[in-house]
Design a protein around this motif. Structure first.
Motif, PDB file in Angstrom:
ATOM      1  N   TYR A  69      -0.102   8.287   5.276  1.00  0.00           N
ATOM      2  CA  TYR A  69      -1.363   8.590   4.574  1.00  0.00           C
ATOM      3  C   TYR A  69      -1.906   9.917   5.103  1.00  0.00           C
ATOM      4  CZ  TYR A  69      -5.564   7.400   1.905  1.00  0.00           C
ATOM      5  OH  TYR A  69      -6.589   7.401   0.983  1.00  0.00           O
ATOM      6  N   SER A  79       0.850  -1.204   0.000  1.00  0.00           N
ATOM      7  CA  SER A  79       0.000   0.000   0.000  1.00  0.00           C
ATOM      8  C   SER A  79       0.878   1.243   0.000  1.00  0.00           C
ATOM      9  CB  SER A  79      -0.879   0.024   1.253  1.00  0.00           C
ATOM     10  OG  SER A  79      -2.213  -0.267   0.947  1.00  0.00           O
ATOM     11  N   GLU A  80       1.896   1.253   0.831  1.00  0.00           N
ATOM     12  CA  GLU A  80       2.770   2.437   0.939  1.00  0.00           C
ATOM     13  C   GLU A  80       3.603   2.616  -0.326  1.00  0.00           C
ATOM     14  OE1 GLU A  80       4.683   1.857   4.755  1.00  0.00           O
ATOM     15  OE2 GLU A  80       2.791   2.241   5.823  1.00  0.00           O
ATOM     16  N   LEU A 107       1.793   4.576  -3.121  1.00  0.00           N
ATOM     17  CA  LEU A 107       1.298   5.944  -2.885  1.00  0.00           C
ATOM     18  C   LEU A 107       1.721   6.926  -3.977  1.00  0.00           C
ATOM     19  CD1 LEU A 107       1.808   6.195   0.988  1.00  0.00           C
ATOM     20  CD2 LEU A 107      -0.356   6.618  -0.199  1.00  0.00           C
ATOM     21  N   CYS A 113      -4.408   2.400  -1.614  1.00  0.00           N
ATOM     22  CA  CYS A 113      -3.351   2.406  -0.577  1.00  0.00           C
ATOM     23  C   CYS A 113      -3.941   2.439   0.833  1.00  0.00           C
ATOM     24  CB  CYS A 113      -2.422   3.605  -0.752  1.00  0.00           C
ATOM     25  SG  CYS A 113      -1.840   3.831  -2.441  1.00  0.00           S
ATOM     26  N   HIS A 127      -8.999  11.124  -0.655  1.00  0.00           N
ATOM     27  CA  HIS A 127      -8.376   9.797  -0.501  1.00  0.00           C
ATOM     28  C   HIS A 127      -7.515   9.539  -1.723  1.00  0.00           C
ATOM     29  CE1 HIS A 127     -11.223   8.091  -3.434  1.00  0.00           C
ATOM     30  NE2 HIS A 127     -12.170   8.754  -2.801  1.00  0.00           N
ATOM     31  N   HIS A 128      -6.512   8.712  -1.547  1.00  0.00           N
ATOM     32  CA  HIS A 128      -5.654   8.367  -2.685  1.00  0.00           C
ATOM     33  C   HIS A 128      -6.452   7.541  -3.693  1.00  0.00           C
ATOM     34  CE1 HIS A 128      -1.591   9.754  -1.511  1.00  0.00           C
ATOM     35  NE2 HIS A 128      -2.163   9.793  -0.314  1.00  0.00           N
TER      36      HIS A 128
END
Ligand code: GLY
Ligand code: MN
Ligand code: MN
Length: 469
Positions: free
Chosen positions: A397, A190-191, A194, A389, A380-381
């Motif tokens: 985040y 997830s990171e 980004l 993410c 939100h991403h």
């Protein structure tokens, strides 16, 4: 249609089915007969997929972060909708990010990082095309070629994705594997996702452009939408038709929220009428074959022009969005985007004298009374997932520093519930959200959805233009 040999479940797709509903002959003579007489298939290997090079870089980076560990990243199994019917298959986003295998992923595929001295050997396992020497192709309703179409060979997928490929039957899971069920790996991936690379941004641009086409179609179809007692459903269908006509999918269920339904943040039942005089809040996003999705909301007056009160609320939300856009650049903290929008929302709400409650109660609300009218976050991403993410740690985040290449939404709103006694009667039942998709650039931002009209005046002009289409 059903077959008489296999039951169709996600867990075990080869179990004997208790009731025979068709009667395929099981004699040796029949299996020999149906397994013969087929022409050879000329197989030409496909070229390397454009997104494959970026996926190779991502795999190399993942490998260097996990030296010595065996990593297993599964695309996932089909999910049962009911009985022997599945939902449309959709691979796990982290799997697609690491393989560039998108909508055409073969269900059950597994990407394995086998540790070597200083790195990993990476192999993609999946169930390849079954030969005519098996009964799968005619007797397995879940995955058989006669039932759901052919699968590619290991060589074809290997050539297209630039990966070593093997049949799934050769894959063995180990006790010490780090898998996607492992929180650390989910979080890591997830990171890592980004910040988007150029290929991902190109896919997101395409998703936004495809989404605009769907919105254009909906506006042109308003007379037909208004006519139907379930106009929201017709609206949803018009958007979906455009997505499918272009060979695409949706990134999430379309929110087609007319009138007071606009006050329900994720209204996807879409079974109400679309009534002239009301607003429609439409939140929809096309997902490309690569699985990247847009996430866009526009709110528009069904009859073509905002009433004074609709316009006032709409423009308040638009100003909140503009205030959020104005601060976007590398180096800010992600939560500041929300704070910038909320400062405008709070000011507007105060200007309307809301909420109308005892001042002593107001005092205890820590200046947050306006959150009654916008309970969601502003941003939100966005990427392979609509809420991209999502497993990233807070410090990367919501408390993370914004970097060039990040893509996120800006989507403030105001929602005055039809039975909210704290607001004037003319506000009740009005819900507005404006949602854009934003790319952070080296010195600021680019609104990827700037081509979709945003201000009240622009939206009215857009409705007038599409009414002539
Ligand atoms: N479409 C869901 C959201 O805007 O987050
Ligand atoms: Mn969103
Ligand atoms: Mn949305």
């Amino acid at each position: 249609m059903s077959n008489d040999q296999q039951v169709h479940t996600a867990e075990n797709r080869d179990v004997e089915q208790p009731v025979e509903r068709t009667a395929i002959p099981k004699s040796r003579a029949f299996t020999d007969y149906i397994g013969s007489g087929w022409a050879d298939r000329p197989r030409t290997l496909p070229p390397l997929r454009p997104l494959a090079a970026a996926a190779a870089e991502r795999r190399a980076a993942l490998s260097s972060r996990h030296t010595g560990k065996r990593l297993v990243i599964a695309a996932g199994d089909p999910k049962v909708r009911s009985n022997d019917t599945d939902y449309p298959y959709r691979a796990h986003s982290a799997f697609s990010w690491l393989t560039a295998w998108g909508a055409d992923t073969v269900a059950g595929a597994v990407l394995v990082f086998e540790p070597t001295g200083d790195g990993h050997d990476v192999t993609l396992y999946f169930p390849p095309a079954a030969g005519r020497d098996t009964d799968e192709f005619y007797a397995n309703a879940a995955i058989g070629e006669f039932w759901v179409g052919p699968r590619p060979t290991v060589d074809e997928v290997g050539a297209e994705l630039g990966l070593a490929t093997k049949p799934l039957a050769e894959f063995t899971a180990g006790d010490a594997d780090v898998t996607l069920d492992d929180t650390d790996l989910e979080r890591d991936l997830s990171e890592a996702r980004l910040v988007k690379d150029d290929e991902e941004v190109a896919e997101l641009r395409a998703a936004v452009a495809a989404t605009k086409q769907g919105f254009d179609d909906v506006l042109a179809a308003l007379p037909r939408i208004v006519e139907h007692e379930r106009g929201e459903r017709v609206l949803e269908g018009v958007f979906f038709t455009r997505a499918r006509s272009e060979g695409n999918e949706l990134g999430y269920d379309t929110i087609a929220a007319a009138g007071p339904h606009a006050c329900i943040l994720h209204w996807t039942r879409n079974d109400g009428p679309v009534v002239p005089g009301d607003l429609v809040l439409m939140d929809a996003g096309v997902e490309m074959p690569s699985l990247y999705t847009a996430d866009i909301t526009r709110t528009f007056p069904v009859n073509g022009s905002f009433s004074p009160v609709q316009r006032e609320i709409y423009e308040a939300v638009r100003e909140a969005a503009d205030a959020a856009f104005a601060i976007v650049r590398p180096g800010i903290v992600f939560r500041e985007v929300h704070e910038a929008a909320m400062a405008v929302i709070a000011e507007k709400v105060r200007g309307w004298g809301l909420p109308k409650i005892d001042p002593s109660v107001l005092e205890g609300l820590e200046g947050q009374a306006h959150r009654r009218y916008m309970v969601h976050g502003t941003s939100h991403h966005l990427g392979l997932d609509v809420h991209d993410c999502a497993q990233a740690r807070k410090e990367f985040y919501i408390d993370g520093v914004v970097e060039a290449g990040m893509v996120f939404t800006i989507e403030p709103g105001l929602y005055f519930q039809p039975d909210d006694l704290t607001v004037p009667e003319e506000f009740r039942g009005i819900g507005v959200r404006i949602e854009d998709d934003v790319l952070v650039t080296a010195d600021g931002y680019e609104n990827l959805s700037a081509g979709i009209p945003r201000t009240a005046d622009e939206v009215e002009a857009w409705l007038a233009e599409r009414a002539k289409a």
